[in-house]
Design a protein around this motif. Structure first.
Motif, short mmCIF file in Angstrom:
data_model
loop_
_atom_site.label_atom_id
_atom_site.label_comp_id
_atom_site.label_asym_id
_atom_site.label_seq_id
_atom_site.Cartn_x
_atom_site.Cartn_y
_atom_site.Cartn_z
N GLN A 362 -5.16 -8.63 -8.53
CA GLN A 362 -4.20 -9.26 -9.45
C GLN A 362 -2.82 -9.35 -8.80
OE1 GLN A 362 -4.13 -7.42 -13.35
NE2 GLN A 362 -2.00 -7.97 -13.66
N PRO A 363 -2.14 -10.48 -8.93
CA PRO A 363 -0.80 -10.63 -8.33
C PRO A 363 0.16 -9.54 -8.84
CG PRO A 363 -1.63 -12.76 -9.05
CD PRO A 363 -2.60 -11.73 -9.57
N GLY A 364 1.04 -9.11 -7.93
CA GLY A 364 2.06 -8.13 -8.29
C GLY A 364 1.67 -6.69 -8.07
N ASP A 370 4.10 -7.18 7.53
CA ASP A 370 3.74 -6.79 8.89
C ASP A 370 2.25 -6.44 9.01
OD1 ASP A 370 6.40 -7.09 9.65
OD2 ASP A 370 6.88 -5.01 9.16
N GLY A 371 1.42 -7.22 8.34
CA GLY A 371 -0.01 -7.04 8.47
C GLY A 371 -0.59 -5.84 7.73
N ARG A 372 0.18 -5.29 6.79
CA ARG A 372 -0.31 -4.15 6.02
C ARG A 372 -0.11 -4.42 4.52
NH1 ARG A 372 -1.57 -0.03 9.43
NH2 ARG A 372 -1.91 1.42 7.70
N ALA A 373 -1.04 -3.93 3.73
CA ALA A 373 -0.98 -4.08 2.27
C ALA A 373 -0.62 -2.73 1.66
CB ALA A 373 -2.32 -4.55 1.73
N THR A 374 0.42 -2.73 0.83
CA THR A 374 0.92 -1.51 0.20
C THR A 374 1.00 -1.71 -1.31
OG1 THR A 374 2.26 -1.06 2.16
CG2 THR A 374 2.79 0.18 0.19
N LEU A 375 0.70 -0.68 -2.06
CA LEU A 375 0.81 -0.75 -3.50
C LEU A 375 2.27 -0.91 -3.93
CD1 LEU A 375 -1.61 2.15 -4.50
CD2 LEU A 375 -2.02 -0.29 -4.90
N THR A 376 2.52 -1.81 -4.87
CA THR A 376 3.81 -1.87 -5.52
C THR A 376 3.88 -0.74 -6.55
OG1 THR A 376 2.99 -3.31 -7.28
CG2 THR A 376 3.84 -4.39 -5.28
N LEU A 377 5.04 -0.59 -7.18
CA LEU A 377 5.15 0.44 -8.22
C LEU A 377 4.14 0.19 -9.33
CD1 LEU A 377 6.45 2.89 -9.53
CD2 LEU A 377 8.29 1.41 -10.37
N ARG A 378 4.04 -1.06 -9.77
CA ARG A 378 3.03 -1.37 -10.79
C ARG A 378 1.63 -1.14 -10.24
NH1 ARG A 378 1.21 -6.79 -12.30
NH2 ARG A 378 -0.04 -6.66 -14.21
N GLY A 379 1.44 -1.43 -8.97
CA GLY A 379 0.13 -1.20 -8.34
C GLY A 379 -0.24 0.27 -8.31
N ARG A 380 0.75 1.13 -8.14
CA ARG A 380 0.47 2.58 -8.16
C ARG A 380 -0.08 3.02 -9.51
NH1 ARG A 380 5.71 5.54 -6.34
NH2 ARG A 380 6.76 3.56 -5.99
N LEU A 381 0.42 2.39 -10.58
CA LEU A 381 -0.08 2.72 -11.91
C LEU A 381 -1.52 2.27 -12.10
CD1 LEU A 381 3.02 1.67 -14.06
CD2 LEU A 381 2.33 3.99 -13.48
#
Length: 392
Positions: A362-364, A370-381
């Motif tokens: 899901q977007p957001g 730099d070629g890496r995917a990291t959780l956003t704050l909302r993603g951490r939830l």
């Protein structure tokens, strides 16, 4: 108490497949040491722990002998590569005296050696340490201590069946720093039935006010078979609320960041890179570790195994010259890949995007840089949902 997983039998000599040892230690080598003793059982806990009455008296000397026997067994299985990290958990490790804990460090050093800058952590309940014992632990080689604070609210502590008073954990953290511990962690639990937003804010204030360089904050999980689960089932307590837990997490992120502690794993915040728990990072990055003690889990080169749970059975098997391992699983390449996503995505360093179908997410919820995917704050939830999307 949590059940051990199913698996194939562990050979009586504990020997590992040659393939497991081929790349041993490339991602670090740690030792986890499980101390299964507690003065009393907390109502939410389903860890492999025992009070003296449950054991008919805690045989600590016999436990120490059994750990040393497992180390002798381990030395014949795993190469003599020095240990990078040691983590003593429980239970309540500080039910053992500083001298007894340091005896076990000496035994690990005699088995494999310990690197000069090793991180050596012990967990502790706040009421189980004193300024003197903290100095003895620091002088004996421990470099880091993790104190179970859980909450600064007396009513919340009562619901959790914690024995310490609200102010004891921050006081113990200050005493640990005075004893020479540079790295001090406080554990918090949020989402306990009856906990208010003000209660949790006070816990965060007390924790950061103690000057620690690391805080762990976990949402309360009601585990089957615990006293807490029975109270929830009977309707005495409300079940934890997911929306409340999300609000608490956001409060933790705001307060801890403001205090100079930044997240590096979904449930962990540290003052800087040196303050991060290197032992846990070894787990999350797929390193190798040997788990000593009853019910302890180990992982070497894609082979994961776990020891029998009861201390007496554990000691008996070692006394017979047998591995205490109850079961094991040899992970496939696909299983190891899944675990690398499951664990790696929880880290602030994220995952390489190569091979990931990010369009499924899901977007957001993810940030790509730099070629890496990291959780956003909302993603951490919603970390578990993100993992499911990536693996679907």
């Amino acid at each position: 108490m949590a059940q051990l997983p199913d698996g194939e039998p562990v050979p009586e000599n504990g020997i590992l497949p040659e393939s497991a040892l081929a790349g041993f230690g490339r991602r670090g080598f740690g030792v986890y040491l499980h101390v299964p003793f507690c003065a009393s059982r907390c109502g939410y806990c389903d860890f492999n722990t025992y009070t003296a009455s449950e054991l008919g008296g805690a045989d600590i000397d016999g436990y120490l002998d059994a750990i040393e026997a497992e180390l002798r067994l381990a030395r014949g299985i795993v190469p003599g590569r020095p240990v990078d990290t040691i983590f003593v958990g429980g239970g309540t490790p500080t039910m053992l005296s500083p001298a007894q804990l340091c005896r076990l460090l000496d035994a690990i050093n005699a088995t494999w050696g310990i690197v000069g800058d090793a991180e050596i952590t012990t967990e502790a309940n706040p009421e189980s340490v004193t300024p003197q014992s903290l100095r003895q632990l620091r002088d004996g080689g421990f470099t880091r201590i993790s104190l179970g604070m859980q909450s600064a609210s007396a009513p919340v502590l009562r619901i959790l069946d914690r024995q310490h008073t609200p102010g004891r954990a921050p006081q113990a953290a200050i005493q640990a720093r005075e004893a020479g511990f540079t790295h001090v962690n406080l554990d918090l639990i949020y989402g306990t039935p009856g906990e208010s937003a003000d209660d949790f804010d006070e816990s965060l204030d007390r924790a950061t006010g103690a000057g620690v360089d690391h805080v762990s904050a976990y949402s309360l999980i009601v585990e089957d078979g615990t006293r807490l689960a029975a109270r929830v089932r009977r309707g005495e307590l409300a079940a934890p609320d997911d929306d409340v837990a999300a609000d608490r997490y956001l409060a933790a992120e705001q307060r801890l960041t403001k205090a100079g502690l930044n997240w590096y794993e979904v449930s962990n915040w540290a003052a800087d890179e040196q303050a991060r728990c290197r032992h846990n990072l070894l787990y999350w990055r797929g390193g190798d570790w040997w788990g000593l003690g009853p019910g302890a889990h180990s992982h070497v080169g894609g082979v994961r195994w776990w020891n029998v749970k009861h201390p007496k059975r554990y000691a008996q098997r070692l006394g017979e010259g047998k591995s205490p391992g109850l079961g094991r699983e040899i992970l496939t390449a696909d299983q190891r890949h899944i675990e690398s996503i499951l664990l790696g995505l929880r880290l602030a360093e994220g995952l390489p995007t190569a091979g990931l179908d990010l369009a499924r997410v899901q977007p957001g919820l993810l940030e790509v840089k730099d070629g890496r995917a990291t959780l956003t704050l909302r993603g951490r939830l919603m970390a578990d949902a993100v993992v499911r999307d990536l693996l679907t």
